[in-house]
Design an enzyme around this catalytic site. Sequence first.
Site, short mmCIF file in Angstrom:
data_model
loop_
_atom_site.label_atom_id
_atom_site.label_comp_id
_atom_site.label_asym_id
_atom_site.label_seq_id
_atom_site.Cartn_x
_atom_site.Cartn_y
_atom_site.Cartn_z
N CYS A 182 45.67 64.41 125.04
CA CYS A 182 44.46 63.78 125.15
C CYS A 182 44.39 63.06 123.73
O CYS A 182 43.82 61.97 123.70
CB CYS A 182 42.84 64.55 124.18
SG CYS A 182 42.85 65.58 126.31
N CYS A 201 41.82 71.23 132.86
CA CYS A 201 40.89 70.82 131.66
C CYS A 201 40.51 69.21 132.56
O CYS A 201 39.94 68.54 131.42
CB CYS A 201 41.21 71.08 130.61
SG CYS A 201 41.12 73.02 129.57
N GLU A 230 29.68 68.12 142.23
CA GLU A 230 29.84 69.11 142.15
C GLU A 230 30.19 69.71 141.10
O GLU A 230 30.65 71.12 140.76
CB GLU A 230 31.63 69.43 142.55
CG GLU A 230 32.48 69.15 141.85
CD GLU A 230 33.08 67.24 142.89
OE1 GLU A 230 34.07 67.49 142.71
OE2 GLU A 230 32.23 67.53 143.15
#
Length: 574
Positions: free
Chosen positions: A499, A300, A367
């Site tokens: 985060c 993530c 990508e």
Amino acid sequence: MSKLVNLRINGIAVSVPEGATILQAAKLANVRIPTLCYLKDVQCVGSCRLCLVEATGARGLVAACVYPVSEGMEVRTNTPRVRKSRKTTIELILSTHKKKCLSCVRSMNCELQKLALEYNAEEDKFGTDHDLKPIDDLSASVVRDNSKCIMCTRCVAACEHQTIGAIGPKNRGYAKVIGSPYDVSLAFTPCVNCGQCVVACPVGALYEKSAVADVWGAIVDPDKKVVFYTAPSVRATLGEAFSLPVGTNVEGKMVTAIKQLGDVSCFNMDITADLTIMEEANELLARLKDGKPTPMFTSCCPGWVKFLEHYYPQYIPNLSTCKSPQEMFSALLKTYYCEKNNIKPENLYVVSVIPCTAKKFEVTRDELGHYTDAALTTRELAKMIKEAGIDFANLADSPFDEPFGSASGAGAIFGATGGVMEAALRTAAVKLGGSGAPPEFKEVRGTEGVKEAQYEVGGVKISVAVASGLGNARKVLDFISGGEKNYTFVEIMACPGGCINGGGQPYVHDEVRNNVDLKTLRAQALYDCDRENKLRCSHETPAVEKLYTEFFGAPNSHKAHELLHTSYYKRDKY
């Protein structure tokens, strides 16, 4: 128990453990001593000389952040001699600092500016003696303006704390500067774009590459339909930019403010946090069944992924192939959402609001398909709200827009270290053990750098580890490489605490950062969201169930792999 040392600071008696510094003693005595280079848990070198004090038994003034206390010591922090020294130091720093304060990203939130005002410093007392240095803006995430650098080296310490070393001091004496090896741009170093240097910098020498102008342009473009979606941790930190207490959940006000920026929709990224868990948990179960490489690492965090590509490429096969929630959401919006609403993908402008500067780099990765048009940090969103003249603190709450409004509590805790692991375990436990799986896995919670736990669910033994901060990530990887540990599943986030402490979060002055447990308070807001939610597991989210029914078919299906999964590659260190 440590021996206590008794001393007096400005006449106030205080007792502290032997070995404590004057700065630590002053905190217990509720005496403020200004600092600039000092940053708790990151750097303590006494180089800026702002924390100088008078202390008995010392020759001259001493740096409070490094000077140890002694029995019977008398400390004075505000004598005329001390105040004069601090003022002179500030004026000397200002003499070599590019003073573009009104247009600086840190204007009104600059630690140097605050100190200059407090000590009545004259900005041109020693003239202006500096050369304007070129701005390094080649990185996708971080801009460096060395003309504003005050040589506190907090950014260097933060980068070393992350065990990256992309920047450091060069030359000596007056010619000393902060730069990268071989004088290359940050873009060409193994910088992982975590932004910990940005939140450590006390001035405007480091800041994120802004997407604000592009987003404003899209909002007023009649040919664009603009959609925002916000990451889990933003609700727990955005309020700090508007002087609300640390840890205040401002989800409803945040949605209202975003909708007042223009004709935009606002969705909840917790939805694709839940979707990530569906893909990741099923990927883990398939790995266990098929005997594929373990441990499986979460994917993530783009800062962590880039770190692995640079420093531990041998473990690329162990990375989950899942895209991050940001990239999953953008892919969904440009496909499923456009199809449902008869919108041409090129006319949909997708804006993610994230706590992370590394996400700005992530949107440039070929990508991943270039589905995200702009990534705004929490700071950038706050800037837009202020620029729009919105009275944030007094806004009424609004819900997220449908069909991507309601998600599980498991999606909300993604923003805290251990949250991804816990969310995955909840769903994996149900898949393996059926009903009665525990709603909480508290062993993986908390702000410790490395956490470990073992579980047995449905007859399957799972050994897990959680690490936040890349120094701790390196420890876990070295445990695995050395054969000391044998994990099944590992969650890693680049930023200490996850985060909620990301490089794109609101600026916090050192006085707050050194004395308030930001990580715990911010994380608690997310755990409160989870506990108050009727849905505790990602697989229970109706929007996710609908996506599989109408679009993907099943987790890890061919279509899911086309849009929700990706690949990685080895990167050179230099």
